[in-house]
Design a protein around this motif. Structure first.
Motif, PDB file in Angstrom:
ATOM      1  N   THR A  81     -14.161  24.356   1.678  1.00 59.94           N
ATOM      2  CA  THR A  81     -15.005  24.708   0.455  1.00 59.94           C
ATOM      3  C   THR A  81     -14.969  23.493  -0.574  1.00 59.94           C
ATOM      4  OG1 THR A  81     -13.096  25.654  -0.445  1.00 59.94           O
ATOM      5  CG2 THR A  81     -14.287  27.155   1.137  1.00 59.94           C
ATOM      6  N   ASP A  82     -15.630  24.054  -1.556  1.00 58.43           N
ATOM      7  CA  ASP A  82     -15.671  23.148  -2.674  1.00 58.43           C
ATOM      8  C   ASP A  82     -15.316  23.989  -3.981  1.00 58.43           C
ATOM      9  OD1 ASP A  82     -16.694  20.422  -3.797  1.00 58.43           O
ATOM     10  OD2 ASP A  82     -18.002  21.913  -5.187  1.00 58.43           O
ATOM     11  N   ILE A  83     -14.181  23.508  -4.604  1.00 55.66           N
ATOM     12  CA  ILE A  83     -14.045  24.132  -5.963  1.00 55.66           C
ATOM     13  C   ILE A  83     -14.318  23.500  -7.175  1.00 55.66           C
ATOM     14  CG2 ILE A  83     -12.115  25.140  -7.035  1.00 55.66           C
ATOM     15  CD1 ILE A  83     -10.533  25.646  -4.557  1.00 55.66           C
ATOM     16  N   ALA A  84     -15.206  23.910  -7.686  1.00 58.93           N
ATOM     17  CA  ALA A  84     -15.626  23.385  -9.120  1.00 58.93           C
ATOM     18  C   ALA A  84     -16.837  24.183  -9.486  1.00 58.93           C
ATOM     19  CB  ALA A  84     -16.609  21.935  -8.981  1.00 58.93           C
ATOM     20  N   LEU A  85     -17.064  24.352 -10.732  1.00 58.88           N
ATOM     21  CA  LEU A  85     -17.762  25.157 -11.387  1.00 58.88           C
ATOM     22  C   LEU A  85     -19.421  24.822 -11.512  1.00 58.88           C
ATOM     23  CD1 LEU A  85     -15.885  26.587 -14.550  1.00 58.88           C
ATOM     24  CD2 LEU A  85     -15.835  27.314 -12.275  1.00 58.88           C
ATOM     25  N   ALA A 124      -9.414  10.821  -5.980  1.00 57.67           N
ATOM     26  CA  ALA A 124     -10.166   9.647  -6.709  1.00 57.67           C
ATOM     27  C   ALA A 124     -11.530   9.975  -6.511  1.00 57.67           C
ATOM     28  CB  ALA A 124      -9.685   8.469  -5.805  1.00 57.67           C
ATOM     29  N   LYS A 125     -12.206  10.682  -7.523  1.00 61.18           N
ATOM     30  CA  LYS A 125     -13.278  10.879  -7.474  1.00 61.18           C
ATOM     31  C   LYS A 125     -14.242  10.202  -8.701  1.00 61.18           C
ATOM     32  CE  LYS A 125     -16.987  14.693  -7.624  1.00 61.18           C
ATOM     33  NZ  LYS A 125     -17.363  16.012  -7.716  1.00 61.18           N
ATOM     34  N   TYR A 126     -15.052   9.304  -8.398  1.00 58.57           N
ATOM     35  CA  TYR A 126     -15.663   8.545  -9.461  1.00 58.57           C
ATOM     36  C   TYR A 126     -16.881   9.159 -10.028  1.00 58.57           C
ATOM     37  CZ  TYR A 126     -12.541   4.844  -8.003  1.00 58.57           C
ATOM     38  OH  TYR A 126     -11.302   4.045  -7.818  1.00 58.57           O
ATOM     39  N   ASP A 169     -23.353  13.501 -18.755  1.00 53.30           N
ATOM     40  CA  ASP A 169     -22.779  12.826 -17.564  1.00 53.30           C
ATOM     41  C   ASP A 169     -21.409  13.554 -17.485  1.00 53.30           C
ATOM     42  OD1 ASP A 169     -20.785  11.456 -18.972  1.00 53.30           O
ATOM     43  OD2 ASP A 169     -22.493   9.938 -19.556  1.00 53.30           O
ATOM     44  N   LYS A 170     -20.726  13.109 -16.368  1.00 50.82           N
ATOM     45  CA  LYS A 170     -19.300  13.854 -15.944  1.00 50.82           C
ATOM     46  C   LYS A 170     -18.286  12.634 -16.251  1.00 50.82           C
ATOM     47  CE  LYS A 170     -21.384  16.963 -12.664  1.00 50.82           C
ATOM     48  NZ  LYS A 170     -20.923  17.596 -11.268  1.00 50.82           N
ATOM     49  N   LYS A 171     -18.612  11.739 -17.055  1.00 54.26           N
ATOM     50  CA  LYS A 171     -17.649  10.382 -17.122  1.00 54.26           C
ATOM     51  C   LYS A 171     -16.268  10.988 -17.994  1.00 54.26           C
ATOM     52  CE  LYS A 171     -21.045   6.790 -17.547  1.00 54.26           C
ATOM     53  NZ  LYS A 171     -21.750   6.152 -18.414  1.00 54.26           N
ATOM     54  N   TYR A 187     -14.335  13.368 -17.187  1.00 56.41           N
ATOM     55  CA  TYR A 187     -13.543  13.922 -16.037  1.00 56.41           C
ATOM     56  C   TYR A 187     -13.468  13.150 -14.906  1.00 56.41           C
ATOM     57  CZ  TYR A 187     -17.539  17.129 -15.189  1.00 56.41           C
ATOM     58  OH  TYR A 187     -18.651  17.529 -15.048  1.00 56.41           O
ATOM     59  N   GLN A 188     -14.685  12.571 -14.346  1.00 56.32           N
ATOM     60  CA  GLN A 188     -14.596  11.754 -13.059  1.00 56.32           C
ATOM     61  C   GLN A 188     -14.226  10.556 -13.344  1.00 56.32           C
ATOM     62  OE1 GLN A 188     -18.696  12.328 -11.337  1.00 56.32           O
ATOM     63  NE2 GLN A 188     -18.044  14.469 -10.715  1.00 56.32           N
ATOM     64  N   MET A 189     -13.603   9.607 -12.361  1.00 52.64           N
ATOM     65  CA  MET A 189     -13.137   8.490 -12.707  1.00 52.64           C
ATOM     66  C   MET A 189     -14.330   7.325 -13.017  1.00 52.64           C
ATOM     67  SD  MET A 189     -10.369   7.638  -9.936  1.00 52.64           S
ATOM     68  CE  MET A 189     -10.109   5.878 -10.432  1.00 52.64           C
ATOM     69  N   ILE A 195     -11.040  10.035  -1.276  1.00 53.27           N
ATOM     70  CA  ILE A 195     -11.725   9.106  -2.060  1.00 53.27           C
ATOM     71  C   ILE A 195     -13.418   9.262  -2.139  1.00 53.27           C
ATOM     72  CG2 ILE A 195     -12.319   6.676  -2.350  1.00 53.27           C
ATOM     73  CD1 ILE A 195      -9.127   7.606  -0.493  1.00 53.27           C
ATOM     74  N   LYS A 196     -13.928   9.082  -3.122  1.00 53.74           N
ATOM     75  CA  LYS A 196     -15.513   9.564  -3.141  1.00 53.74           C
ATOM     76  C   LYS A 196     -15.984   8.804  -4.380  1.00 53.74           C
ATOM     77  CE  LYS A 196     -18.115  13.571  -4.165  1.00 53.74           C
ATOM     78  NZ  LYS A 196     -18.233  14.834  -4.447  1.00 53.74           N
ATOM     79  N   PRO A 197     -17.275   8.282  -4.160  1.00 52.44           N
ATOM     80  CA  PRO A 197     -17.815   7.905  -2.948  1.00 52.44           C
ATOM     81  C   PRO A 197     -17.067   7.233  -2.007  1.00 52.44           C
ATOM     82  CG  PRO A 197     -19.545   7.490  -4.777  1.00 52.44           C
ATOM     83  CD  PRO A 197     -17.990   7.621  -5.188  1.00 52.44           C
TER      84      PRO A 197
HETATM   85  C1  PBG Z   1     -19.528  18.900  -7.547  1.00 42.43           C
HETATM   86  C2  PBG Z   1     -19.620  18.053  -6.247  1.00 42.43           C
HETATM   87  C3  PBG Z   1     -20.343  16.979  -6.242  1.00 42.43           C
HETATM   88  C4  PBG Z   1     -20.315  16.236  -4.838  1.00 42.43           C
HETATM   89  C5  PBG Z   1     -19.578  17.196  -4.312  1.00 42.43           C
HETATM   90  N1  PBG Z   1     -19.117  18.266  -4.988  1.00 42.43           N
HETATM   91  C6  PBG Z   1     -21.326  16.279  -7.287  1.00 42.43           C
HETATM   92  C7  PBG Z   1     -20.978  16.030  -8.583  1.00 42.43           C
HETATM   93  O1  PBG Z   1     -19.827  15.769  -8.871  1.00 42.43           O
HETATM   94  O2  PBG Z   1     -21.681  15.789  -9.359  1.00 42.43           O
HETATM   95  C8  PBG Z   1     -21.310  15.245  -4.301  1.00 42.43           C
HETATM   96  C9  PBG Z   1     -21.260  15.060  -2.960  1.00 42.43           C
HETATM   97  C10 PBG Z   1     -22.441  14.199  -2.545  1.00 42.43           C
HETATM   98  O3  PBG Z   1     -23.004  13.467  -3.341  1.00 42.43           O
HETATM   99  O4  PBG Z   1     -22.798  14.241  -1.476  1.00 42.43           O
HETATM  100  N2  PBG Z   1     -18.278  19.436  -7.811  1.00 42.43           N
END
Ligand code: PBG
Length: 333
Positions: free
Chosen positions: A124-128, A201-203, A224-226, A228-230, A255-257
């Motif tokens: 699953t994905d956990i985020a709001l 490590a999510k950028y 934007d999400k800067k 909290y994201q890296m 690691i993402k992307p």
């Molecule tokens: C959000 C989330 C995102 C992705 C997975 N979970 C997008 C974001 O952080 O804005 C991106 C996945 C993708 O681009 O394939 N919690």
């Protein structure tokens, strides 16, 4: 350790590239269907597959279709699928309460898939962000994405998913302290064996664009999400985040992307030796697929080459929208 090379002509490195047999024999890394996790988008309805324009070949699936996708994955030897819900305006609120509704789209899909295909692992994905009115992964108070109350909400979301039968939880929100909080809540509730794959490590990446279309977040995201994201300029910070999440109880890290961050994959694998995943995200899929559809690239070959590169960089598993296509190709050959 350095590879030993005798002086020419004793060493002719082309000897082992002479034939397919010798190339196969000397190949260091291989891609297998068992390395793949298939991200699947969900929507309401029955028997619908709604195409996503910025991700040609990918559709939002109703739950019955997602169950069929899970069966297909099992057939192809793909061990896991990962669920992402599309949510319309009516379910997006400031308090994000739909996120921990035991009967939300994701939780109903988990139950349906585990009932029909118990062998497949459901992630699953956990985020709001699917439930938030403003498209952010956390609560927004006075323009700020607040950490600690978001973490509390995420633990409720995690618990609802564990109760629905999820095998792997994927916190993708990048709040501080969420892995420990989720792990503690799971232990308290008796869900000892639910795995956490931390998006460690999510950028803050522009490669997520098509995904935000797919989940209905695109027009909504404010800013934007800067915060909290890296920062894409950082590498040492990724190691700190991975170490921190492991210390809080993550079983695997991500690691993402993917393709633009293979150096991070290698550093993480070498530093920690833990199960390491990369997410070949929506924008990576879109650029390869888009060029292939125009005849500018050989689609199958760039797909397989890009996936093999993750293995070479040290990844144990890869989340990719190419999963069923790549697995089919591996099965045929
Ligand atoms: C959000 C989330 C995102 C992705 C997975 N979970 C997008 C974001 O952080 O804005 C991106 C996945 C993708 O681009 O394939 N919690």
């Amino acid at each position: 350790m350095r590879p030993s090379v005798a002086p020419f002509p004793a060493a002719r490195l082309r000897r082992l590239r002479r034939s397919a047999a010798l190339r196969d024999l000397a190949q260091e890394n291989r891609l297998d269907a068992a390395d793949l996790i298939w991200p699947v988008f969900l929507r309401e309805g029955t028997d619908v597959a709604e195409p996503i324009p910025s991700m040609p070949g990918v559709a939002r699936l109703s739950i019955d279709r997602a169950v069929r996708a899970a069966a297909e994955a099992a057939d192809l030897g793909i061990p896991a699928i990962c669920l992402f819900p599309y949510t319309g305006a009516e379910l997006r609120t400031e308090d994000c309460a739909e996120a921990w509704n035991p009967d939300n789209l994701t939780n109903r899909a988990i139950r349906a898939i585990k009932a029909e295909c118990p062998g497949i692992a459901v992630m699953t994905d956990i985020a709001l962000d699917p439930y938030n009115i403003n498209g952010h992964d956390g609560f927004v108070v006075d323009g700020e994405i607040v950490n600690d109350t978001t973490v509390e909400a995420l633990t409720r979301m995690a618990l609802a998913q564990a109760e629905a039968g999820a095998d792997i939880l994927g916190p993708s929100d990048m709040m501080d302290g969420r892995i420990g909080a989720i792990r503690t809540r799971l232990e308290q509730a008796g869900h000892r064996d639910v795995a956490i794959l931390s998006y460690a490590a999510k950028y803050a990446s522009a490669f997520y664009g098509p995904f935000r279309d797919a989940v209905g977040a695109s027009g909504r995201l404010v800013g934007d999400k800067k915060t909290y994201q890296m920062n894409p300029g950082n590498s040492d910070e990724a190691l700190r985040l991975v170490e921190r999440d492991l210390s809080e109880g993550a079983d695997m890290v991500m690691i993402k992307p993917g393709m633009a961050y293979l150096d991070i994959c290698r550093r993480v694998k070498d530093s920690f030796g833990v199960p390491t995943c990369a997410y070949q995200v929506s924008g990576e899929y879109a650029m390869l697929r888009g060029a292939a559809d125009r005849g500018w690239l050989d689609g199958e070959r760039v797909m397989m080459e890009s996936l093999l590169a993750f293995k070479r960089a040290g990844c144990d598993a890869i989340l990719t929208y190419f999963a069923p296509e790549a697995a089919r190709l591996l099965k045929e050959n």
